[in-house]
Design a protein around this motif. Structure first.
Motif, PDB file in Angstrom:
ATOM      1  N   THR A  14     -20.625 -34.202  27.568  1.00 24.02           N
ATOM      2  CA  THR A  14     -20.792 -33.303  26.263  1.00 24.02           C
ATOM      3  C   THR A  14     -20.096 -32.136  26.207  1.00 24.02           C
ATOM      4  O   THR A  14     -20.479 -31.187  25.388  1.00 24.02           O
ATOM      5  N   ALA A  15     -18.837 -32.078  26.846  1.00 21.61           N
ATOM      6  CA  ALA A  15     -18.041 -30.909  26.816  1.00 21.61           C
ATOM      7  C   ALA A  15     -17.645 -30.425  25.370  1.00 21.61           C
ATOM      8  O   ALA A  15     -17.698 -31.178  24.357  1.00 21.61           O
ATOM      9  N   ASP A  16     -17.853 -29.234  24.865  1.00 22.05           N
ATOM     10  CA  ASP A  16     -17.594 -28.594  23.579  1.00 22.05           C
ATOM     11  C   ASP A  16     -15.889 -28.483  23.454  1.00 22.05           C
ATOM     12  O   ASP A  16     -15.236 -27.506  24.174  1.00 22.05           O
ATOM     13  N   ALA A  17     -15.472 -29.021  22.491  1.00 25.49           N
ATOM     14  CA  ALA A  17     -14.287 -29.330  22.029  1.00 25.49           C
ATOM     15  C   ALA A  17     -13.740 -27.927  22.020  1.00 25.49           C
ATOM     16  O   ALA A  17     -12.696 -27.575  22.166  1.00 25.49           O
ATOM     17  N   GLU A  18     -14.488 -27.092  20.971  1.00 23.97           N
ATOM     18  CA  GLU A  18     -14.086 -25.915  20.544  1.00 23.97           C
ATOM     19  C   GLU A  18     -13.703 -24.637  21.722  1.00 23.97           C
ATOM     20  O   GLU A  18     -12.885 -24.029  21.738  1.00 23.97           O
ATOM     21  N   ALA A  19     -14.753 -24.927  22.595  1.00 27.06           N
ATOM     22  CA  ALA A  19     -14.778 -23.956  23.616  1.00 27.06           C
ATOM     23  C   ALA A  19     -13.509 -24.294  24.666  1.00 27.06           C
ATOM     24  O   ALA A  19     -12.737 -23.432  25.141  1.00 27.06           O
ATOM     25  N   ILE A  20     -13.108 -25.643  24.901  1.00 27.40           N
ATOM     26  CA  ILE A  20     -11.968 -26.155  25.680  1.00 27.40           C
ATOM     27  C   ILE A  20     -10.885 -25.576  24.783  1.00 27.40           C
ATOM     28  O   ILE A  20      -9.814 -25.021  25.476  1.00 27.40           O
ATOM     29  N   GLU A  21     -10.682 -25.808  23.547  1.00 24.77           N
ATOM     30  CA  GLU A  21      -9.425 -25.190  22.513  1.00 24.77           C
ATOM     31  C   GLU A  21      -9.269 -23.657  22.708  1.00 24.77           C
ATOM     32  O   GLU A  21      -8.181 -23.353  22.953  1.00 24.77           O
ATOM     33  N   ARG A  22     -10.421 -22.998  22.926  1.00 27.09           N
ATOM     34  CA  ARG A  22     -10.251 -21.384  23.235  1.00 27.09           C
ATOM     35  C   ARG A  22      -9.777 -21.123  24.600  1.00 27.09           C
ATOM     36  O   ARG A  22      -9.044 -20.297  24.693  1.00 27.09           O
ATOM     37  N   ILE A  23     -10.258 -21.906  25.458  1.00 27.57           N
ATOM     38  CA  ILE A  23      -9.666 -21.799  26.928  1.00 27.57           C
ATOM     39  C   ILE A  23      -8.240 -22.040  26.917  1.00 27.57           C
ATOM     40  O   ILE A  23      -7.278 -21.186  27.613  1.00 27.57           O
ATOM     41  N   VAL A  24      -7.826 -23.001  26.282  1.00 23.85           N
ATOM     42  CA  VAL A  24      -6.292 -23.520  26.174  1.00 23.85           C
ATOM     43  C   VAL A  24      -5.540 -22.224  25.504  1.00 23.85           C
ATOM     44  O   VAL A  24      -4.585 -21.732  26.045  1.00 23.85           O
ATOM     45  N   LYS A  25      -6.203 -21.656  24.488  1.00 21.59           N
ATOM     46  CA  LYS A  25      -5.452 -20.708  23.823  1.00 21.59           C
ATOM     47  C   LYS A  25      -5.453 -19.282  24.592  1.00 21.59           C
ATOM     48  O   LYS A  25      -4.330 -18.699  24.680  1.00 21.59           O
ATOM     49  N   HIS A  26      -6.414 -19.181  25.353  1.00 28.13           N
ATOM     50  CA  HIS A  26      -6.460 -17.850  26.242  1.00 28.13           C
ATOM     51  C   HIS A  26      -5.565 -17.984  27.500  1.00 28.13           C
ATOM     52  O   HIS A  26      -4.807 -17.055  27.683  1.00 28.13           O
ATOM     53  N   LEU A  27      -5.266 -19.373  27.945  1.00 27.47           N
ATOM     54  CA  LEU A  27      -4.399 -19.584  28.933  1.00 27.47           C
ATOM     55  C   LEU A  27      -2.890 -19.395  28.566  1.00 27.47           C
ATOM     56  O   LEU A  27      -1.933 -19.068  29.245  1.00 27.47           O
ATOM     57  N   GLY A  28      -2.732 -19.910  27.247  1.00 29.26           N
ATOM     58  CA  GLY A  28      -1.690 -19.780  26.608  1.00 29.26           C
ATOM     59  C   GLY A  28      -0.363 -20.331  27.350  1.00 29.26           C
ATOM     60  O   GLY A  28      -0.172 -21.532  27.679  1.00 29.26           O
ATOM     61  N   VAL A  29       0.702 -19.497  27.466  1.00 32.38           N
ATOM     62  CA  VAL A  29       1.922 -19.703  28.132  1.00 32.38           C
ATOM     63  C   VAL A  29       1.773 -20.117  29.335  1.00 32.38           C
ATOM     64  O   VAL A  29       2.730 -21.242  29.819  1.00 32.38           O
ATOM     65  N   ALA A  30       0.776 -19.732  30.137  1.00 33.55           N
ATOM     66  CA  ALA A  30       0.594 -20.148  31.540  1.00 33.55           C
ATOM     67  C   ALA A  30       0.664 -21.693  31.849  1.00 33.55           C
ATOM     68  O   ALA A  30       1.204 -22.267  32.779  1.00 33.55           O
ATOM     69  N   LEU A  31       0.098 -22.089  30.578  1.00 30.47           N
ATOM     70  CA  LEU A  31      -0.139 -23.491  30.779  1.00 30.47           C
ATOM     71  C   LEU A  31       1.047 -24.674  30.683  1.00 30.47           C
ATOM     72  O   LEU A  31       1.175 -25.602  30.881  1.00 30.47           O
ATOM     73  N   ARG A  32       2.375 -23.734  30.088  1.00 31.96           N
ATOM     74  CA  ARG A  32       3.676 -24.455  30.047  1.00 31.96           C
ATOM     75  C   ARG A  32       4.185 -24.374  31.342  1.00 31.96           C
ATOM     76  O   ARG A  32       5.025 -25.497  31.865  1.00 31.96           O
TER      77      ARG A  32
END
Length: 103
Positions: A14-32
């Motif tokens: 039941t993970a919150d998609a918006e929370a996941i999106e905010r984590i992805v934005k927080h990590l930003g360039v590092a995820l590349r």
């Protein structure tokens, strides 16, 4: 984004998609960077950095024991996974701390 959501939902259906999106934005360039996508081993130095920067600064958890427990619980939950995705790990820590709203 769908890849991150699918991976988190392996551990929290039941993970919150918006929370996941905010984590992805927080990590930003590092995820590349392919090396930054995963958490391979959680040593004491890495755990301390997670406690200080993710739990303390981002999530506002100043209780060291509570932060360490959340990190340990996420590590245990993902223990069988050889390539633990950073976004999933961070999500599980935030959820364990009850701080998804702080994202």
């Amino acid at each position: 984004m769908d890849d991150h959501l699918a991976d988190v939902r392996r551990y929290d259906p039941t993970a919150d998609a918006e929370a996941i999106e905010r984590i992805v934005k927080h990590l930003g360039v590092a995820l590349r960077n392919p090396q930054s996508l995963h958490i391979k081993a959680l040593d004491a130095k890495h755990a301390a950095r997670l406690r200080e920067k993710w739990c303390g600064r981002k999530l506002g958890c100043t209780d060291r024991e509570r932060a360490d427990l959340a990190i340990e619980m996420a590590d245990l939950a993902m223990g069988a996974d050889n390539e633990r995705k950073r976004v999933t790990f961070y999500y599980l820590v935030a959820k364990q701390l009850g701080r998804l709203d702080a994202l």
